[in-house]
Enzyme design. Structure first.
Site, mmCIF file in Angstrom:
data_model
loop_
_atom_site.group_PDB
_atom_site.id
_atom_site.type_symbol
_atom_site.label_atom_id
_atom_site.label_comp_id
_atom_site.label_asym_id
_atom_site.label_seq_id
_atom_site.Cartn_x
_atom_site.Cartn_y
_atom_site.Cartn_z
ATOM 1 N N GLU C 281 0.839 -1.203 0.000
ATOM 2 C CA GLU C 281 0.000 0.000 0.000
ATOM 3 C C GLU C 281 0.872 1.251 0.000
ATOM 4 O O GLU C 281 0.572 2.240 -0.679
ATOM 5 C CB GLU C 281 -0.932 -0.017 1.224
ATOM 6 C CG GLU C 281 -2.298 0.580 0.934
ATOM 7 C CD GLU C 281 -3.333 0.158 1.973
ATOM 8 O OE1 GLU C 281 -4.334 -0.447 1.589
ATOM 9 O OE2 GLU C 281 -3.120 0.417 3.182
ATOM 10 N N GLU C 284 2.069 1.712 -3.371
ATOM 11 C CA GLU C 284 1.002 2.187 -4.256
ATOM 12 C C GLU C 284 0.764 3.683 -4.067
ATOM 13 O O GLU C 284 0.585 4.428 -5.040
ATOM 14 C CB GLU C 284 -0.286 1.404 -3.988
ATOM 15 C CG GLU C 284 -1.428 1.771 -4.952
ATOM 16 C CD GLU C 284 -2.758 1.115 -4.600
ATOM 17 O OE1 GLU C 284 -2.780 0.224 -3.737
ATOM 18 O OE2 GLU C 284 -3.765 1.530 -5.197
ATOM 19 N N CYS C 301 -8.533 -2.721 3.267
ATOM 20 C CA CYS C 301 -8.435 -3.920 4.110
ATOM 21 C C CYS C 301 -9.791 -4.452 4.517
ATOM 22 O O CYS C 301 -9.941 -5.621 4.835
ATOM 23 C CB CYS C 301 -7.693 -3.615 5.401
ATOM 24 S SG CYS C 301 -6.197 -2.718 5.147
ATOM 25 N N SER C 321 -7.423 1.638 -2.735
ATOM 26 C CA SER C 321 -6.170 0.930 -2.942
ATOM 27 C C SER C 321 -6.484 -0.404 -3.608
ATOM 28 O O SER C 321 -7.484 -1.047 -3.296
ATOM 29 C CB SER C 321 -5.501 0.685 -1.583
ATOM 30 O OG SER C 321 -4.531 -0.326 -1.718
ATOM 31 N N LYS C 360 -16.028 -10.732 5.792
ATOM 32 C CA LYS C 360 -14.960 -11.511 5.168
ATOM 33 C C LYS C 360 -15.462 -12.866 4.692
ATOM 34 O O LYS C 360 -14.864 -13.501 3.851
ATOM 35 C CB LYS C 360 -13.781 -11.654 6.128
ATOM 36 C CG LYS C 360 -12.924 -10.373 6.167
ATOM 37 C CD LYS C 360 -11.506 -10.645 6.616
ATOM 38 C CE LYS C 360 -10.518 -9.588 6.147
ATOM 39 N NZ LYS C 360 -10.683 -8.265 6.753
ATOM 40 N N GLU C 363 -16.335 -11.980 1.397
ATOM 41 C CA GLU C 363 -15.134 -11.721 0.598
ATOM 42 C C GLU C 363 -14.567 -13.016 0.001
ATOM 43 O O GLU C 363 -14.127 -13.045 -1.141
ATOM 44 C CB GLU C 363 -14.063 -11.032 1.453
ATOM 45 C CG GLU C 363 -12.924 -10.457 0.636
ATOM 46 C CD GLU C 363 -11.779 -9.961 1.511
ATOM 47 O OE1 GLU C 363 -11.502 -8.749 1.479
ATOM 48 O OE2 GLU C 363 -11.159 -10.777 2.226
ATOM 49 N N GLU C 368 -12.886 -12.589 -7.762
ATOM 50 C CA GLU C 368 -11.554 -12.001 -7.906
ATOM 51 C C GLU C 368 -10.549 -12.680 -6.975
ATOM 52 O O GLU C 368 -9.349 -12.628 -7.184
ATOM 53 C CB GLU C 368 -11.556 -10.504 -7.544
ATOM 54 C CG GLU C 368 -12.573 -9.639 -8.240
ATOM 55 C CD GLU C 368 -13.860 -9.501 -7.434
ATOM 56 O OE1 GLU C 368 -14.739 -10.364 -7.635
ATOM 57 O OE2 GLU C 368 -13.992 -8.580 -6.636
ATOM 58 N N CYS C 504 -11.713 -3.558 13.871
ATOM 59 C CA CYS C 504 -11.972 -4.997 13.936
ATOM 60 C C CYS C 504 -12.160 -5.532 15.351
ATOM 61 O O CYS C 504 -12.822 -6.549 15.538
ATOM 62 C CB CYS C 504 -10.844 -5.758 13.265
ATOM 63 S SG CYS C 504 -10.542 -5.196 11.588
#
Lengths: 631, 167, 579
Positions: C281, C284, C301, C321, C360, C363, C368, C504
């Site tokens: 990151e 980037e 994230c 990102s 998640k 996710e 992808e 989290c």
């Protein structure tokens, strides 16, 4: 247009006589009419009641006839409610003050031909009570229905054309607003309202002046005034009639309230079920804007006030003040806990005054005639008058306005004309689903806030439903519970679940399956909801149950212990029986019975099998010999 | 109502244009959701998913809120109504004069319950709370036309008169 | 300074600031008034009526959760009227509740059950019609069972007001009122982001994650499969709560040992890919500064935030990102690098991630994040699910001595651990940036981006220029920040967003704490303190100094942003419908 007092006076002068004569009769009025361009005025009620019974057709017929006969000196005016809804469509002709009831299209033609052209009143079409034995015609005010009434909130209803602002102005309209804006401070208005003793007519009876004082004291850049026209009590139509008959009185009062608390915007929240009232309000607001009585810089005093209409969408709970405001905000109309009170944090979170229609209808007159005048009417704690929608088992169904302190007996027996069909008065229900019943033993109770709550009912918004001996009190309690159950918003647990459980217990009792233990549970749940619910809907939902249980406990016991319904209303508890002496054995009943519950041979008395019978009553209505009875 | 069981939406481009105008009008008005829903129901006759979605997007309000409001108020309908809308007043004044029997008679005649629509789409029955025509109790309306002082028999006759007009 | 109000609660004099509610004031007199709908910072509507109290001189009862204290007020919280009202209300609520407590996920910590016990209620007294609802299991992460719902509306308030997602709302009214998605289309078809905050605010078992425990047991007992676990930074900070340990206990080593006792599995440290995220990151961001790619750059994230952005701000997708989340990176790393190194067919490697998060779970199903039809992460389970596996395996968790993570993914920096708290990603990035760009590692602690407040801003001098950064947690706060950016009111270079308020540690997959804990203590801060403590105590505090990084880039990725790194560690996003 910029309204000035001069212009207002000029409009008043121009229309004064036209309107004033409608409050007079005979000679005085004829004299007045000489100066007028109209020889006769025909007033037709255009309220919901009369519209439903066909007053529009009557108006069309009158106007067609007038056009055909080229009667340029006859004026037809569509007014608001006269009050005697059961006798609609109502037509009154001035200057004679002839009161025609239940007018038909044919009747309208006769009125034009015989009365207007021929000069001869059609006595057979008049409201019978206004025709004396000697042929003389009584003024409306002398009839039993109107004699004991006192019209303040309904002053202009049935007198003016509600779609013509000039007629309102003719009867001192907007004078109070001018007086307030030009010669009274905000505190002086509050003082006047306090001294008048006016209390909220929506049901709770909170002093209007106090409400305004709180909102005035609240700090805020933006404040609102609202009008509660979400008349939810089924069987009540006071507010609707006022909006239909005198919408400007509400607009003027709201402007006065706005000035008093420092608001510049207002909302009228109306039930969508009242299309006529909404239309008249829209017209009235447009006219008030056009005449500079709403909008910017009213009377050149720098005071701005805008008014908007919002329609309800079918939720009784929106009559509760916080729910109403939540609904105006475009959300689910759920009540919010108080505090904060609306005067501090109301609509859109801003200080807000909310009054109901009838409360506002008194305001302008209090300002013009003074607090002393108003407080001289009524009882010690309840001042002024109260409008009731009289309905149910009563002869004169309609709208009545009486001074506070009038007894229930006066309303029922005199104004209401008693119970029809020779039946006996059993109870009256005030306050609708939130109120309670008043049994015959309390018929002499003077009507004011305190007296009614002392006997377990409440003033409510003005619904007054009369019940006779054929009304089952358990069934009526169930009816109200069904209503609140359906209308509960579901936010707080005691109301959401409590109303349903209470209803289930009542259903059990009317189905003949109730136990004494159920009665205890009903009492427990009722008192639980009274103290625990979030808003007044839930807190008062059990009132109809509690009061019927208080005054008609033996009827509950009959359902539970004897498994009978004394009023013969509860289907499950009815028993149809064939009196063998009277039965000719014609077999008609047996042939018509949908479930084949009737047995018997031709020319022999028949018998009903109680287990099969579904109590539809078809046999009884078919029997030509009166041989079938229910008990 | 299950997603799969939703009736087919038959909105026209004209209706959509009208709705867009309504949304534009109420977009920046405080509390504009209710009037928008009311006018949308006026355009489409009911408030199907597609309409509520357009309203949610147009007003910038979550669809859940639009749906929550639409299901809170009894006058909003999620299903199409009958060509003729029958409404029986169940206000107190009508009730004590036997409005329940009138409703039952109409339900029996049409073979549907209150809140439903006949399979041919001709009639739907609703009950309402006080039209304010208590003087004529008990009262019912068909397409807004008021019929007062009803009896179960006269009410059924009224319905039949609409039926015969259809044939 | 607020005006102080003096009142008496059960005759105990109490002095509290003006605006305090009776419920809050009572706590200062050691009285905990029971409640169901009230939840601090989330829901304050006075609806359940369990918290009713008497005020002397006032008719009826009032809801103490919304009633503000008044000078001279006398409150009674334990009168016969109060007790009987609460009892009847609870009995009424239970009369519509499916009392399937034996199989309920909240069987051991249900707030309604606790009240039923405390008030010795009779569950049958008001028996009657019960509404029956279809269970909504249309989403791969959250299941809604309205038959257990008590209409407290904490979930609706969380979804609508705190998160501004509005996937669920109230439907109909009165006895028929219920919570649901519009037109009952099922949560999976809505714009629900899967954050799971509704689950942790539910007092009963009406909301829970879609459990994947059985699949894991199947994999563990499958001899063909090699099963590996990796655990997110915040799991070690909260798992102990499931075993009755105090909030704020670090159980990292016990956790690792417990997982190893589940079967023949390896346990890795997800903080490693947190460090890897910082590597990628940071690179980037520097690349973006050099090119004309859009700024500010938003962190990626948090999968809840990503889905929120896809639904609500598709125009901002280029600002996200492209780094995969640490879970995504770990999955890719395991199914490529790790498999190659250990000669495992990726089909036979079963990857379990233990995360504090329900989003998640969604996710892992993203196309992808898979390779040739094989998902990078096979299943993601929450802290709660892990605790159930441990309990089910009969492991005496509290008594474990502890074990270490397995190599090669054992060592991680303290910066990686901070990912579990709001501001942690930002702080880790700032540390590395300060060090790599300015060559100084004196500044390790960036206090401005710490703490549990929803929006935090800071300005730092990096490479001679002032850099504005922003940290938001809770999607409602994210929305505010985005609106400020889009209106031009604010200008940031780098923005960290976490969907869950506090990050989290307060994720939707974390242990559910009852209202009495959430209302009266700083749960988020206590949990986060575990991570900050671990960072402070550790020797390695900079992501780029993690030797695993050196190993990975030397052996495999060459350098951040290079081709291999880009194909395995970066991803792309898809715009989604608003509703």
């Amino acid at each position: 247009m910029q309204m000035t007092i001069e212009k207002l006076n000029e409009i008043q002068e121009r229309n004064k006589e036209l309107v004033a004569l409608r409050k007079l009769i005979a000679e005085q009025a004829s004299e007045m009419l000489e100066h007028s361009q109209y020889r006769k005025q025909i007033l037709v009620c255009g309220g919901t009641g009369c519209t439903s019974s066909g007053s529009k057709k009557v108006i069309d017929a009158l106007e067609a006839e007038i056009k055909e006969k080229n009667l340029t000196d006859v004026l037809v005016v569509k007014t608001g409610c006269f009050g005697l809804c059961a006798l609609g469509p109502v037509v009154i002709v001035y200057p004679e003050g002839a009161f025609y009831s239940q007018t038909t299209v044919e009747g309208a033609k006769r009125i034009i031909d015989e009365h207007i052209i021929g000069g001869k009143i059609c006595k057979d079409l008049l409201y019978p009570e206004t025709v004396c034995e000697n042929g003389e015609i009584l003024p409306l005010n002398a009839t039993r229905f109107y004699k004991k009434q006192m019209r303040i909130a309904l002053k202009n209803c049935g007198v003016i054309d509600p779609e013509n602002i000039e007629e309102y102005i003719a009867l001192d309209g907007y004078k109070a607003l001018h007086k307030v804006l030009t010669s009274m401070s905000q505190d002086e208005v509050i003082e006047t309202m306090l001294a008048s003793g006016l209390r909220g007519r929506g049901g709770a009876g909170f002093p209007t002046g106090k409400k305004w004082a709180f909102a005035k004291a609240s700090k805020g850049d933006i404040k609102y005034v609202c009008c509660n026209a979400d008349e939810g009590d089924p069987g009540a139509f006071m507010d609707r009639s006022i909006l239909e008959g005198d919408p400007h009185a509400i607009i003027e009062a709201m402007a006065i309230a706005a000035y008093t608390i420092g608001a510049h915007e207002g909302y009228i929240y109306v039930r969508a079920e009242y299309p006529i009232a909404v239309d008249r309000l829209k017209i009235a607001i447009a006219q008030a804007n056009e005449y500079g009585l709403l909008g910017k810089d009213i009377f050149g005093t720098g005071f701005d006030f805008n008014l908007e209409i919002r329609l309800g969408a079918g939720a009784f709970v929106c009559g509760e003040e916080t729910a109403l405001m939540t609904s105006i905000e475009g959300k689910r109309g759920e009540p919010r806990p108080r505090p904060p009170f609306p005067a501090v944090k109301g609509l859109f979170g801003k200080p807000t005054v909310l009054n109901n229609v009838e409360t506002y209808a008194n305001v302008a007159q209090i300002i013009l005639k003074g607090a002393d005048w108003y407080s001289s009417i009524g009882t010690e704690t309840s001042k002024g008058t109260k409008v009731f929608a009289l309905g149910g088992k009563i002869t004169n169904v309609g709208l009545v306005e009486v001074p506070m302190g009038t007894t229930l007996r006066e309303i029922i027996e005199e104004i209401g004309g008693g119970i029809p069909d020779g039946k006996k008065f059993k109870a009256a229900q005030t306050g609708g689903p939130s109120g309670g019943c008043i049994p015959a033993c309390h018929i002499d109770t003077p009507i004011d806030y305190e007296s009614l709550s002392r006997i377990g009912s409440m003033m409510g918004s003005g619904g007054l439903i009369i019940m006779d001996e054929t009304t089952c009190m358990v069934d009526i309690a169930k009816f109200y519970l069904e209503f609140t159950c359906e209308e509960s918003c579901g936010k707080c647990s005691p109301c959401r679940i409590g109303t349903r459980r209470l209803l289930q217990l009542l259903e059990k009792i009317t189905a003949g399956k109730g136990t004494m233990e159920d009665l205890d549970k009903i009492e427990e749940l009722s008192s639980h909801m009274k103290v625990s619910c979030l808003c007044a809907l839930g807190q008062t939902a059990s009132n109809p149950v509690v009061s019927t249980l208080k005054y008609f406990r033996e009827e509950y016991l009959a359902h539970i212990v004897d498994k009978t319904c004394p009023a013969k209303k509860c289907k499950a508890l009815l028993k149809y029986r064939i009196v063998s002496d009277k039965c000719k054995g014609c077999t008609l009943c047996a042939r018509n019975c949908p479930v084949k519950a009737i047995k018997g041979t031709v020319k022999q008395p028949h018998v009903i099998d109680g287990d099969k019978c579904i109590r539809c009553g078809v046999c009884m209505s078919n029997c030509k010999f009166g041989a079938i009875i229910k008990d | 109502m299950d997603n799969e069981n939703r009736p087919v939406f038959r909105g026209t481009p004209k209706q959509e244009r009208e709705l867009k105008k309504v949304i534009e009008k109420h977009k920046n008005q405080p509390g504009g959701l209710m009037p928008t829903l009311q006018e949308a129901q006026g355009i489409y006759g009911y408030l199907p998913y597609e309409v509520q979605k357009m309203i949610a997007e147009g007003l910038g309000v979550p669809l859940s809120e639009v749906y929550g409001v639409a299901t809170f108020y009894s006058q909003f309908s999620l299903t199409p109504k009958g060509e003729h809308r029958i409404s029986v007043c169940l206000g107190t004044a009508c009730y004590v004069k036997g409005a329940d029997k009138i409703l039952a008679a109409i339900e029996e005649r049409l073979g549907i319950k209150t809140g439903e629509c006949t399979p041919d789409g001709l009639f739907s029955i609703e009950s309402c709370r006080c039209l304010g025509a208590c003087g004529l109790a008990p009262v019912m309306t068909v397409d807004g036309e008021v019929y007062g002082k009803c009896t179960p028999e006269s009410a059924v006759k009224v319905i039949e008169s609409y039926l015969s007009k259809e044939v | 300074m607020k005006k102080m109000i003096h009142l008496k609660i059960n005759n105990i004099p109490v002095t509290v600031p003006e605006g305090t509610t009776i419920l809050q004031a009572a706590k200062t007199a050691n009285i905990e008034i029971p409640s169901l709908c009230y939840l601090k910072d989330v829901n304050c509507i006075g609806a359940c009526r369990v918290c009713v109290v008497e005020i002397v001189g006032r008719r009826g009862l009032v809801a103490s959760c919304v009633y503000p204290v008044e000078e001279g007020m006398e409150v009674l919280t334990n009168t016969p009227l109060v007790r009987s009202s609460r009892k009847t209300t609870i009995e009424l609520i239970l009369s519509t509740h499916h009392k399937k407590c034996l199989s309920c996920v909240r069987g051991n910590n249900c707030e309604l059950q606790k009240l039923a016990y405390d008030y010795a209620i009779d569950e049958d007294r008001f028996k009657g019609e019960e509404p029956i609802y279809k269970i909504d299991d249309s989403a791969p992460y959250v299941v809604r069972d309205n038959n257990k719902c008590i209409q407290c509306l904490r979930c609706v308030s969380t979804c609508d007001k705190v998160q501004t997602v509005g996937a669920i709302g109230q439907i109909r009214r009165g006895f028929d009122v219920h919570v649901g998605s519009p037109f009952e289309i099922g949560l999976g078809a809505t714009s629900c982001v899967g954050c799971g905050q509704c689950i942790v605010s539910c007092p009963v078992g009406a909301l829970y994650e879609r459990s994947n425990i059985d699949e894991i047991w199947d994999a563990i007992s499958d001899p063909k499969k090699k099963v590996v676990f990796f655990t997110a930074p915040s799991i070690a900070a909260t798992l102990g709560e499931c075993f009755g340990m105090p909030v704020g206990t670090n159980v990292e080593n016990k956790m690792v040992q417990a997982i190893k006792m589940l079967g023949d599995v390896s346990v890795f440290n997800m903080n490693v890919t947190a460090d890897l995220t910082i590597m990628e990151e940071a690179n980037e961001l520097l690349e973006r500064l050099k090119s004309d790619k859009p700024l500010p750059m938003f962190t990626s994230c948090c999968p809840g935030w990503i889905k929120f952005c896809e639904h609500n701000y598709p125009e901002l997708l280029p600002n996200l990102s492209t780094c995969k989340s640490p879970q995504g990176m770990f999955g890719a790393l395991l199914k490529s690098y790790y498999c190659q190194k250990n000669n495992i067919d990726p089909k036979d490697l079963y990857v379990v991630s233990v995360i504090p998060c329900t989003a998640k779970k969604f996710e892992t199903s993203r196309p992808e994040l898979s390779n040739a039809g094989i998902p990078d992460v096979d299943v993601a389970i929450t802290t709660r699910e892990l605790s159930r596996m441990i309990k089910g395996a009969g492991i005496a968790f509290k008594d474990l001595e502890g074990a270490e993570f397995d190599n090669p993914f054992a060592i991680a920096s303290g910066a990686g651990a901070l990912f579990g708290a709001t501001g942690g990603v930002m702080e880790a990035a700032l540390r590395t940036a300060a060090c790599l760009i300015d060559g100084t590692n004196e500044k390790l602690e960036f206090m401005d981006v710490r703490g549990t407040s929803g929006i935090k801003e800071a300005t730092y001098r990096i490479a001679g220029t002032e850099v504005n950064v922003c940290v938001a947690s809770g999607l409602g706060n994210a929305r505010k920040v985005i609106e400020m950016i889009q209106s031009g009111e604010k200008n940031y270079l780098f923005v960290e967003i976490m969907a869950c308020p506090g990050g989290c540690v307060n994720g939707g997959g974390q242990p559910v704490q009852s209202d009495s804990v959430r209302n009266y203590s700083e749960l988020k801060a206590k949990r986060a303190s575990v991570l900050y403590h671990a960072d402070k105590e550790g020797e390695l505090r900079l992501s780029h100094e993690n030797p695993v990084m050196t190993m990975l880039y030397d052996e495999y990725f060459e350098a951040p942003g290079k081709a291999k790194a880009h194909s395995l560690l970066h991803t792309h996003y898809t715009p989604r419908n608003k509703f």
